[in-house]
Design an enzyme around this catalytic site. Structure first.
Site, short mmCIF file in Angstrom:
data_model
loop_
_atom_site.label_atom_id
_atom_site.label_comp_id
_atom_site.label_asym_id
_atom_site.label_seq_id
_atom_site.Cartn_x
_atom_site.Cartn_y
_atom_site.Cartn_z
N ASP A 108 8.28 -0.36 2.13
CA ASP A 108 7.41 -0.69 0.99
C ASP A 108 8.07 -1.81 0.19
O ASP A 108 9.20 -1.62 -0.31
CB ASP A 108 7.29 0.59 0.13
CG ASP A 108 6.09 0.56 -0.77
OD1 ASP A 108 5.27 -0.37 -0.67
OD2 ASP A 108 5.97 1.51 -1.58
N GLU A 157 1.79 -4.19 -2.40
CA GLU A 157 0.77 -3.93 -3.43
C GLU A 157 0.12 -5.26 -3.75
O GLU A 157 0.77 -6.15 -4.31
CB GLU A 157 1.38 -3.28 -4.67
CG GLU A 157 1.81 -1.86 -4.40
CD GLU A 157 2.17 -1.08 -5.66
OE1 GLU A 157 1.78 -1.48 -6.77
OE2 GLU A 157 2.86 -0.05 -5.52
N GLU A 200 -5.31 3.72 -2.77
CA GLU A 200 -4.74 4.83 -3.55
C GLU A 200 -5.68 5.20 -4.70
O GLU A 200 -6.16 4.32 -5.45
CB GLU A 200 -3.35 4.44 -4.10
CG GLU A 200 -2.74 5.56 -4.94
CD GLU A 200 -1.25 5.43 -5.19
OE1 GLU A 200 -0.61 4.55 -4.60
OE2 GLU A 200 -0.74 6.24 -5.99
O1 KIV Z 1 5.55 4.39 -2.71
C1 KIV Z 1 4.78 5.22 -2.23
O2 KIV Z 1 5.14 6.37 -1.95
C2 KIV Z 1 3.40 4.82 -1.99
C3 KIV Z 1 2.45 5.86 -1.50
C4 KIV Z 1 2.14 6.84 -2.54
C5 KIV Z 1 1.23 5.26 -0.92
O3 KIV Z 1 3.06 3.69 -2.19
#
Ligand code: KIV
Length: 279
Positions: free
Chosen positions: A89, A121, A188
């Site tokens: 992420d 994002e 989300e």
């Molecule tokens: O950082 C995270 O855990 C997320 C999920 C909730 C989709 O972005």
């Protein structure tokens, strides 16, 4: 019953599942034991999410997730789950330098940790960043709907796209991100009607995080579904266990057994080496 994952799950596997109407399961993982358990359980994809800033580090905002730490943890997750589709992420820290630092973050997740894809994002006006990621060869999940990196206090988490106009905007954004090269969309905290419209509008897999049944796959924060930690989970999280309470009970017992000297018992103590028959 366990559903072992036999071969490496890649983007094609997830697209094939979508085409066949089979739903896939994704969880967050920030450590090796969780990764081992998830792969044994048949989870298809793991996300080293920036939610670790709140869940593991105790910050109020996901903006505080450090890239170095996330890359190190992603490496540990990959060691524990070599076959899942692993997603890094891209944390807020990566985005402050524009597309170049986002792409550099993605490179670290891939080259240092062995991630298959990255999640970004994606604000409406940042399709160019998704394009930069895709043209650098990264399988990119564009995260739409509630984007926690825009939230700076715990009460700022709110469902998005709750009227027809906002759903039309969400669909436009999803199409724009797919045109820019997004390999998947993550939604989300949006109503079922919003995810239905997005699934209808794009050909790539759509992952829901509190986004209703139309999504091709679903993701939860593992600690939320296992009942660990101090954060009150959102309404879409089913509680499959209460491990937090079990941890407290086990630790209380440890404290008590030390106090009343039932620990260490003889079986916890190393005996002396036997030297000869006479001892
Ligand atoms: O950082 C995270 O855990 C997320 C999920 C909730 C989709 O972005």
């Amino acid at each position: 019953m366990e559903t072992p994952v036999h071969s490496h799950i890649d983007l094609q596997t997830l697209c094939r599942m979508k085409a066949q109407g089979a739903k896939f399961a994704m969880l967050t993982a920030y450590d090796h034991p969780t990764a081992v358990a998830a792969e044994r359980a048949g989870v298809h994809a793991l996300l080293v999410g920036d939610s670790l800033a709140c869940v593991v580090l105790g910050h109020a905002s996901t903006r505080d997730a450090p890239l170095d730490l996330m890359v190190t943890l992603a490496e540990a997750v990959r060691r524990g789950a070599p076959r899942v589709y692993l997603v890094g992420d891209l944390p807020f820290a990566c985005t402050v330098g524009g597309a170049a630092t986002v792409v550099e973050g993605a490179r670290r997740f891939r080259d240092e940790a062995g991630c298959d894809g990255v999640k970004y994002e994606a604000p409406s006006d940042k399709a160019a960043v998704v394009e930069a990621l895709a043209s650098a060869g990264f399988e990119t999940i564009a995260h739409l709907g509630l984007r926690p990196q825009t939230v700076t206090s715990p009460d700022g988490y709110r469902a998005q796209a709750r009227d027809a106009g906002a759903i039309r905007q969400l669909v436009r954004d999803a199409r724009r991100m797919v045109t820019a090269g997004a390999a998947m969309i993550l939604l989300e905290a949006v109503p079922a009607e919003a995810s239905e419209a997005v699934v209808e509008a794009v050909s790539v897999p759509v992952i829901g995080c509190g986004a209703g049944p139309a999504c091709d796959g679903h993701v939860l924060v593992t600690q939320d579904m296992l009942g660990i930690g101090s954060i009150r989970p959102p309404r879409f999280v089913p509680r499959y266990a209460d491990l937090g309470e079990q941890m407290v009970a086990a630790m209380r017992r440890w404290v008590r057994e030390i106090a009343d000297r039932t620990y260490p018992a003889p079986e916890h103590v190393y005996p002396m080496r036997r030297t000869d028959a006479g001892g």
